[in-house]
Design a protein around this motif. Structure first.
Motif, PDB file in Angstrom:
ATOM      1  N   THR A 282       0.851  -1.186   0.000  1.00  0.00           N
ATOM      2  CA  THR A 282       0.000   0.000   0.000  1.00  0.00           C
ATOM      3  C   THR A 282       0.885   1.234   0.000  1.00  0.00           C
ATOM      4  OG1 THR A 282      -1.736  -1.166   1.222  1.00  0.00           O
ATOM      5  CG2 THR A 282      -1.844   1.240   1.199  1.00  0.00           C
ATOM      6  N   LEU A 283       0.602   2.175  -0.898  1.00  0.00           N
ATOM      7  CA  LEU A 283       1.424   3.365  -1.087  1.00  0.00           C
ATOM      8  C   LEU A 283       0.709   4.600  -0.571  1.00  0.00           C
ATOM      9  CD1 LEU A 283       2.493   1.198  -3.085  1.00  0.00           C
ATOM     10  CD2 LEU A 283       2.853   3.034  -4.739  1.00  0.00           C
ATOM     11  N   ARG A 309       3.025 -13.222   1.816  1.00  0.00           N
ATOM     12  CA  ARG A 309       4.352 -13.767   2.079  1.00  0.00           C
ATOM     13  C   ARG A 309       5.122 -13.782   0.764  1.00  0.00           C
ATOM     14  NH1 ARG A 309       4.652 -19.459   5.059  1.00  0.00           N
ATOM     15  NH2 ARG A 309       3.662 -18.153   6.673  1.00  0.00           N
ATOM     16  N   PHE A 310       5.799 -12.709   0.478  1.00  0.00           N
ATOM     17  CA  PHE A 310       6.528 -12.601  -0.780  1.00  0.00           C
ATOM     18  C   PHE A 310       8.025 -12.542  -0.522  1.00  0.00           C
ATOM     19  CE2 PHE A 310       5.018  -8.350   0.466  1.00  0.00           C
ATOM     20  CZ  PHE A 310       6.210  -7.660   0.585  1.00  0.00           C
ATOM     21  N   TYR A 311       8.773 -12.780  -1.588  1.00  0.00           N
ATOM     22  CA  TYR A 311      10.229 -12.779  -1.529  1.00  0.00           C
ATOM     23  C   TYR A 311      10.782 -11.913  -2.647  1.00  0.00           C
ATOM     24  CZ  TYR A 311       9.314 -16.823   1.421  1.00  0.00           C
ATOM     25  OH  TYR A 311       8.839 -17.653   2.415  1.00  0.00           O
ATOM     26  N   GLY A 312      12.025 -11.483  -2.500  1.00  0.00           N
ATOM     27  CA  GLY A 312      12.641 -10.658  -3.524  1.00  0.00           C
ATOM     28  C   GLY A 312      12.576 -11.354  -4.871  1.00  0.00           C
ATOM     29  N   GLY A 313      12.079 -10.655  -5.893  1.00  0.00           N
ATOM     30  CA  GLY A 313      11.903 -11.238  -7.218  1.00  0.00           C
ATOM     31  C   GLY A 313      10.478 -11.634  -7.519  1.00  0.00           C
ATOM     32  N   ASP A 314       9.605 -11.632  -6.487  1.00  0.00           N
ATOM     33  CA  ASP A 314       8.190 -11.922  -6.708  1.00  0.00           C
ATOM     34  C   ASP A 314       7.469 -10.704  -7.261  1.00  0.00           C
ATOM     35  OD1 ASP A 314       8.378 -14.506  -5.802  1.00  0.00           O
ATOM     36  OD2 ASP A 314       7.610 -14.088  -3.788  1.00  0.00           O
ATOM     37  N   VAL A 315       6.337 -10.939  -7.926  1.00  0.00           N
ATOM     38  CA  VAL A 315       5.491  -9.856  -8.403  1.00  0.00           C
ATOM     39  C   VAL A 315       4.449  -9.530  -7.336  1.00  0.00           C
ATOM     40  CG1 VAL A 315       3.751  -9.193 -10.130  1.00  0.00           C
ATOM     41  CG2 VAL A 315       5.815 -10.425 -10.833  1.00  0.00           C
ATOM     42  N   VAL A 316       4.291  -8.239  -7.045  1.00  0.00           N
ATOM     43  CA  VAL A 316       3.308  -7.791  -6.064  1.00  0.00           C
ATOM     44  C   VAL A 316       2.420  -6.712  -6.676  1.00  0.00           C
ATOM     45  CG1 VAL A 316       4.760  -8.325  -4.072  1.00  0.00           C
ATOM     46  CG2 VAL A 316       4.887  -6.045  -5.117  1.00  0.00           C
ATOM     47  N   GLU A 317       1.233  -6.569  -6.128  1.00  0.00           N
ATOM     48  CA  GLU A 317       0.338  -5.476  -6.521  1.00  0.00           C
ATOM     49  C   GLU A 317       0.671  -4.237  -5.712  1.00  0.00           C
ATOM     50  OE1 GLU A 317      -3.517  -7.116  -5.758  1.00  0.00           O
ATOM     51  OE2 GLU A 317      -3.704  -7.902  -7.804  1.00  0.00           O
ATOM     52  N   LEU A 318       0.572  -3.086  -6.348  1.00  0.00           N
ATOM     53  CA  LEU A 318       0.768  -1.811  -5.668  1.00  0.00           C
ATOM     54  C   LEU A 318      -0.580  -1.113  -5.567  1.00  0.00           C
ATOM     55  CD1 LEU A 318       4.040  -0.564  -7.429  1.00  0.00           C
ATOM     56  CD2 LEU A 318       3.772  -2.145  -5.511  1.00  0.00           C
ATOM     57  N   LYS A 319      -0.980  -0.758  -4.348  1.00  0.00           N
ATOM     58  CA  LYS A 319      -2.293  -0.186  -4.108  1.00  0.00           C
ATOM     59  C   LYS A 319      -2.187   1.244  -3.587  1.00  0.00           C
ATOM     60  CE  LYS A 319      -4.413  -4.650  -2.939  1.00  0.00           C
ATOM     61  NZ  LYS A 319      -5.182  -5.410  -1.911  1.00  0.00           N
ATOM     62  N   GLY A 320      -3.170   2.053  -3.958  1.00  0.00           N
ATOM     63  CA  GLY A 320      -3.247   3.390  -3.433  1.00  0.00           C
ATOM     64  C   GLY A 320      -3.807   3.370  -2.020  1.00  0.00           C
ATOM     65  N   PRO A 321      -3.887   4.535  -1.363  1.00  0.00           N
ATOM     66  CA  PRO A 321      -4.417   4.609   0.008  1.00  0.00           C
ATOM     67  C   PRO A 321      -5.832   4.061   0.146  1.00  0.00           C
ATOM     68  CG  PRO A 321      -3.303   6.645  -0.567  1.00  0.00           C
ATOM     69  CD  PRO A 321      -3.406   5.847  -1.834  1.00  0.00           C
ATOM     70  N   ASP A 322      -6.621   4.106  -0.934  1.00  0.00           N
ATOM     71  CA  ASP A 322      -8.003   3.608  -0.872  1.00  0.00           C
ATOM     72  C   ASP A 322      -8.114   2.119  -1.189  1.00  0.00           C
ATOM     73  OD1 ASP A 322      -7.418   3.646  -3.548  1.00  0.00           O
ATOM     74  OD2 ASP A 322      -9.202   4.781  -4.159  1.00  0.00           O
ATOM     75  N   GLY A 323      -6.977   1.450  -1.421  1.00  0.00           N
ATOM     76  CA  GLY A 323      -6.989   0.021  -1.694  1.00  0.00           C
ATOM     77  C   GLY A 323      -7.095  -0.343  -3.157  1.00  0.00           C
ATOM     78  N   THR A 324      -7.202   0.636  -4.045  1.00  0.00           N
ATOM     79  CA  THR A 324      -7.288   0.364  -5.486  1.00  0.00           C
ATOM     80  C   THR A 324      -5.921  -0.018  -6.036  1.00  0.00           C
ATOM     81  OG1 THR A 324      -9.081   1.967  -5.733  1.00  0.00           O
ATOM     82  CG2 THR A 324      -7.908   1.327  -7.727  1.00  0.00           C
ATOM     83  N   VAL A 325      -5.876  -1.092  -6.812  1.00  0.00           N
ATOM     84  CA  VAL A 325      -4.621  -1.510  -7.426  1.00  0.00           C
ATOM     85  C   VAL A 325      -4.267  -0.539  -8.548  1.00  0.00           C
ATOM     86  CG1 VAL A 325      -3.432  -3.337  -8.699  1.00  0.00           C
ATOM     87  CG2 VAL A 325      -5.041  -3.932  -6.879  1.00  0.00           C
ATOM     88  N   VAL A 326      -3.090   0.064  -8.462  1.00  0.00           N
ATOM     89  CA  VAL A 326      -2.670   1.057  -9.451  1.00  0.00           C
ATOM     90  C   VAL A 326      -1.526   0.561 -10.330  1.00  0.00           C
ATOM     91  CG1 VAL A 326      -3.429   2.992  -8.016  1.00  0.00           C
ATOM     92  CG2 VAL A 326      -1.070   2.159  -7.806  1.00  0.00           C
ATOM     93  N   ALA A 327      -0.817  -0.477  -9.861  1.00  0.00           N
ATOM     94  CA  ALA A 327       0.319  -0.982 -10.624  1.00  0.00           C
ATOM     95  C   ALA A 327       0.709  -2.365 -10.123  1.00  0.00           C
ATOM     96  CB  ALA A 327       1.510  -0.020 -10.519  1.00  0.00           C
ATOM     97  N   ALA A 360      11.721   1.125 -11.284  1.00  0.00           N
ATOM     98  CA  ALA A 360      10.834   1.621 -12.357  1.00  0.00           C
ATOM     99  C   ALA A 360      10.840   0.687 -13.567  1.00  0.00           C
ATOM    100  CB  ALA A 360      11.276   3.027 -12.776  1.00  0.00           C
ATOM    101  N   ASP A 361      11.970   0.030 -13.842  1.00  0.00           N
ATOM    102  CA  ASP A 361      12.045  -0.877 -14.991  1.00  0.00           C
ATOM    103  C   ASP A 361      11.208  -2.136 -14.786  1.00  0.00           C
ATOM    104  OD1 ASP A 361      13.741   0.886 -16.226  1.00  0.00           O
ATOM    105  OD2 ASP A 361      15.569  -0.213 -15.704  1.00  0.00           O
ATOM    106  N   ASP A 362      10.870  -2.444 -13.524  1.00  0.00           N
ATOM    107  CA  ASP A 362      10.099  -3.642 -13.202  1.00  0.00           C
ATOM    108  C   ASP A 362       8.703  -3.301 -12.712  1.00  0.00           C
ATOM    109  OD1 ASP A 362      12.192  -5.383 -13.800  1.00  0.00           O
ATOM    110  OD2 ASP A 362      13.062  -5.160 -11.808  1.00  0.00           O
ATOM    111  N   LEU A 363       8.188  -2.153 -13.126  1.00  0.00           N
ATOM    112  CA  LEU A 363       6.919  -1.651 -12.627  1.00  0.00           C
ATOM    113  C   LEU A 363       6.009  -1.278 -13.795  1.00  0.00           C
ATOM    114  CD1 LEU A 363       6.749   0.845  -9.655  1.00  0.00           C
ATOM    115  CD2 LEU A 363       5.208   1.063 -11.579  1.00  0.00           C
ATOM    116  N   VAL A 364       4.769  -1.745 -13.748  1.00  0.00           N
ATOM    117  CA  VAL A 364       3.825  -1.499 -14.827  1.00  0.00           C
ATOM    118  C   VAL A 364       2.496  -1.026 -14.249  1.00  0.00           C
ATOM    119  CG1 VAL A 364       2.661  -2.465 -16.841  1.00  0.00           C
ATOM    120  CG2 VAL A 364       4.885  -3.353 -16.163  1.00  0.00           C
ATOM    121  N   ALA A 365       2.010   0.119 -14.712  1.00  0.00           N
ATOM    122  CA  ALA A 365       0.708   0.619 -14.262  1.00  0.00           C
ATOM    123  C   ALA A 365      -0.399  -0.277 -14.817  1.00  0.00           C
ATOM    124  CB  ALA A 365       0.511   2.061 -14.726  1.00  0.00           C
ATOM    125  N   VAL A 366      -1.515  -0.357 -14.089  1.00  0.00           N
ATOM    126  CA  VAL A 366      -2.649  -1.168 -14.552  1.00  0.00           C
ATOM    127  C   VAL A 366      -3.892  -0.314 -14.719  1.00  0.00           C
ATOM    128  CG1 VAL A 366      -1.746  -3.242 -13.465  1.00  0.00           C
ATOM    129  CG2 VAL A 366      -3.317  -1.794 -12.183  1.00  0.00           C
TER     130      VAL A 366
END
Length: 366
Positions: A282-283, A309-327, A360-366
């Protein structure tokens, strides 16, 4: 002819998806003669110089009659049993049809897990590329015999879009019993045909339905998959299997979907569409702006919470303060490490922990 139809017509490498209804009679019985007719059209495109990868549905349908079933099964175990029997009949039919043209067929069975894991994703890509290099025709299908309700592409429409990007195809052609995109059910009066989709405005008011009892797709699935491939930079043609000859020769039939201007890199495509999410971050508002507006890396200071439970190299969702997935992005740290870094300035962290949480190279907006 529009520039996008011309792109499909002249594509040197294409993925052709064949729907279940294109390979069965109206009563749901697998029909090898329909498959042979499709092979004739595909062979014409291959003789013209194009590489073709086929994503074929129909395994479960092909297993119904040999097992003495009256209809397509609904429980997972019987579906998998039907797929086990039907997969043999299906690939044998493809092999026999292409044998008339002295072509060898190779079968590639995939599950969602194969695409979601980077190593398997890369291995599948290498296998498909090598089959093409050896002049074999790759027949791809979802591995229904081991897939579960939780680990599914859902249908071969989405699989075909993923494969199109996986092999670097120049175009994707979706063939079924539907001759293109309509704004409503074409079986009812008043439905408007949409010959070309260049953006969201062309889809305003479109109502896409679900699939038949024989297949798992339907217009909603085809539309979603066409937009997925187009967003990755692959032009798409949606047409009827009965029009396969025209679809594969001059692309004069069906609905064409315009691709985005620049092709998405294989890694960014994998992050956005193929990889499973192992957790979420959550950002705060500032981090959301930096990630989405300024295309900057996500720093630990902008993370307010994490889950999973994630580890370095895993893909995670990035969420805004309201819980919406943004990337979505590839996280650089384990969950435990990141929990001690959240909200802290980079200068306050040990030297070996000053990397971005998600580059930034490993980040994609949705």
């Amino acid at each position: 002819m529009s520039v996008h139809r011309e792109a499909v017509r002249t594509a040197r490498s294409i993925v052709v998806k064949i729907g279940t209804t294109a390979l069965t009679t109206p009563t749901g019985v697998f029909d090898a003669r329909r498959l042979q007719s499709l092979v004739d059209a595909i062979e014409g495109r291959m003789k013209a110089g194009s590489d073709v990868v086929i994503v074929s549905s129909g395994a479960i349908a092909a297993g119904i009659e040999p097992l003495g079933l009256l209809r397509r099964p609904t429980d997972l175990a019987t579906k998998q049993a039907a797929a086990s029997v039907g997969q043999v009949a299906l690939v044998n039919s493809w092999s026999a049809a292409f044998r008339r043209y002295d072509r060898t067929v190779g079968q590639v069975l995939l599950t969602a897990h194969d695409i979601s894991m980077r190593v398997q994703h890369t291995n599948a890509q290498r296998t498909l590329d090598r089959l093409r290099a050896l002049h074999a025709v790759a027949i791809v299908n979802e591995n229904d015999t081991v897939a579960t309700n939780e680990i599914r592409f859902g249908d071969n429409d989405r699989l075909s879009a993923l494969v199109a990007h996986l092999v670097g195809a120049d175009a994707l052609i979706l063939l079924s019993d539907i001759d293109g995109l309509y704004d409503s059910d074409p079986r009812k009066s008043g439905a408007r045909f949409i010959p070309e989709v260049n953006g969201p405005d062309d889809l305003e008011g479109v109502i896409a339905g679900r699939g038949s009892s024989l297949g798992t797709g339907g217009m909603a699935s085809k539309l979603s998959s066409a937009l997925l491939a187009a967003d990755a930079g692959v032009p798409v043609l949606l047409a009827a299997a009965a029009d396969a000859a025209n679809a594969l020769s001059d692309a004069s039939v069906g609905t064409v979907f315009a691709p985005r201007g620049t092709r998405m890199s294989a890694r960014r495509f994998w992050v956005r569409y193929a990889a499973d999410s192992a957790g979420s971050l959550t950002l705060d508002e500032g981090a959301v702006r930096a990630v989405l507006k300024q295309r900057r890396s996500l720093l630990p200071a902008g993370v307010t919470a994490s889950s999973g439970r994630f580890y370095g190299g895993d893909v995670v969702e990035l969420k805004g303060p309201d819980g919406t997935v943004v990337a979505r992005g590839v996280v650089a740290y384990d969950a435990g490490e990141l929990s001690s870094m959240m909200g802290r300035s980079t200068s306050d962290l040990p030297v070996d922990m000053r990397r971005p949480a998600v580059h930034a190279d490993d980040l994609v907006a949705v």
